[in-house]
Scaffold this motif. Structure first.
Motif, PDB file in Angstrom:
ATOM      1  N   TRP A  63       0.600  -1.214   0.075  1.00 26.66           N
ATOM      2  CA  TRP A  63      -0.155  -0.044  -0.025  1.00 26.66           C
ATOM      3  C   TRP A  63       0.756   1.096   0.041  1.00 26.66           C
ATOM      4  O   TRP A  63       0.723   2.118  -0.860  1.00 26.66           O
ATOM      5  CB  TRP A  63      -0.913  -0.092   1.109  1.00 26.66           C
ATOM      6  CG  TRP A  63      -1.789  -1.189   1.289  1.00 26.66           C
ATOM      7  CD1 TRP A  63      -1.413  -2.309   1.991  1.00 26.66           C
ATOM      8  CD2 TRP A  63      -2.653  -1.831   0.158  1.00 26.66           C
ATOM      9  NE1 TRP A  63      -2.407  -3.274   1.748  1.00 26.66           N
ATOM     10  CE2 TRP A  63      -3.062  -3.181   0.644  1.00 26.66           C
ATOM     11  CE3 TRP A  63      -3.128  -1.227  -1.016  1.00 26.66           C
ATOM     12  CZ2 TRP A  63      -3.827  -3.839  -0.212  1.00 26.66           C
ATOM     13  CZ3 TRP A  63      -4.064  -1.901  -1.809  1.00 26.66           C
ATOM     14  CH2 TRP A  63      -4.432  -3.418  -1.323  1.00 26.66           C
ATOM     15  N   ARG A  66       3.413   1.531  -2.928  1.00 29.25           N
ATOM     16  CA  ARG A  66       2.868   1.877  -4.171  1.00 29.25           C
ATOM     17  C   ARG A  66       2.241   3.466  -4.350  1.00 29.25           C
ATOM     18  O   ARG A  66       2.339   3.982  -5.310  1.00 29.25           O
ATOM     19  CB  ARG A  66       1.612   0.929  -4.644  1.00 29.25           C
ATOM     20  CG  ARG A  66       2.399  -0.382  -4.844  1.00 29.25           C
ATOM     21  CD  ARG A  66       1.188  -1.663  -5.283  1.00 29.25           C
ATOM     22  NE  ARG A  66       1.999  -2.908  -5.631  1.00 29.25           N
ATOM     23  CZ  ARG A  66       1.289  -3.542  -6.176  1.00 29.25           C
ATOM     24  NH1 ARG A  66      -0.198  -3.532  -6.196  1.00 29.25           N
ATOM     25  NH2 ARG A  66       1.829  -4.722  -6.813  1.00 29.25           N
ATOM     26  N   HIS A 130       0.118  -0.627 -12.728  1.00 21.52           N
ATOM     27  CA  HIS A 130       0.400  -1.694 -12.105  1.00 21.52           C
ATOM     28  C   HIS A 130       0.596  -2.768 -13.016  1.00 21.52           C
ATOM     29  O   HIS A 130       0.340  -2.634 -14.376  1.00 21.52           O
ATOM     30  CB  HIS A 130      -1.253  -2.156 -11.710  1.00 21.52           C
ATOM     31  CG  HIS A 130      -1.444  -3.190 -10.778  1.00 21.52           C
ATOM     32  ND1 HIS A 130      -1.417  -4.463 -11.409  1.00 21.52           N
ATOM     33  CD2 HIS A 130      -1.593  -3.270  -9.450  1.00 21.52           C
ATOM     34  CE1 HIS A 130      -1.444  -5.404 -10.541  1.00 21.52           C
ATOM     35  NE2 HIS A 130      -1.411  -4.725  -9.363  1.00 21.52           N
ATOM     36  N   LEU A 141      -6.058   2.906  -5.446  1.00 22.17           N
ATOM     37  CA  LEU A 141      -5.220   1.904  -4.703  1.00 22.17           C
ATOM     38  C   LEU A 141      -5.714   2.160  -3.145  1.00 22.17           C
ATOM     39  O   LEU A 141      -5.631   0.831  -2.360  1.00 22.17           O
ATOM     40  CB  LEU A 141      -3.700   2.335  -4.667  1.00 22.17           C
ATOM     41  CG  LEU A 141      -2.652   2.058  -3.884  1.00 22.17           C
ATOM     42  CD1 LEU A 141      -2.388   0.748  -4.093  1.00 22.17           C
ATOM     43  CD2 LEU A 141      -1.643   2.716  -3.823  1.00 22.17           C
TER      44      LEU A 141
END
Length: 180
Positions: A63, A66, A130, A141
């Protein structure tokens, strides 16, 4: 993949859920007999113990990494693929209490980091890449993070309920959690 312009996502609402997940899991799992936390649905499925390991792994490598990549690199860099089973080795030898503690600490750090990013509404539309889906937004996200928590909370409850699948007798027809 089409990125929707309509959204129900509100960052503060998402944070309210993400903040609570560790406490919900602790209340549900802490102190239970081992049979409850190691049960699963058969080969290649996860127990509540396994889910805890997976959630910790996601805090470390999914999480926030990214989100940072989206903010720092946009679509120029593709996310590293997430190893969904890395937790198997990482959790070996740990007690459920250790996993609950580790998850709580990791989630706290993640949310402190997220809050520290001081995201503006426009940031939620920023895009990353992605490895399977192509372009995704920060909003997607973060919404996925919340839905991921709910998915695993539901999984834990379902797996635990299925321990009594054969024991409930004719009531099974009324117990949706056992019929999924």
């Amino acid at each position: 993949m089409t990125i929707s312009r309509n959204s129900n996502f509100e960052l503060e609402e998402a944070l309210a859920i993400l903040d609570r997940t560790p406490a919900v899991l602790r209340a549900l799992l802490a102190g239970l007999p081992e049979a409850w936390v190691t049960c699963n649905e058969g080969p290649e499925t996860w127990s509540p113990y396994d889910v805890m390991g997976h959630l910790i792994s996601g805090e470390a490598s999914d999480w926030i990494p990214r989100a940072r990549m989206i903010l720092e690199h946009g679509e120029r860099r593709t996310f590293e693929p997430f190893n969904r089973t890395a937790f198997v080795e990482q959790s070996k030898g740990k007690t459920l209490t250790q996993l609950l503690d580790d998850f709580e600490a990791a989630r706290k750090r993640s949310l402190e980091t997220l809050r520290g990013l001081a995201l503006a509404p426009a940031d939620l539309s920023r895009r990353g890449r992605h490895p399977d889906f192509g372009p995704v937004t920060l909003r997607q996200l973060l919404a996925t993070w919340v839905a991921h928590d709910f998915t695993h909370l539901a999984q834990v409850v379902r797996v635990m309920a299925k321990r009594y699948d054969a024991d409930v007798g004719p009531w099974k027809q009324y117990l949706g959690v056992l019929n999924r």
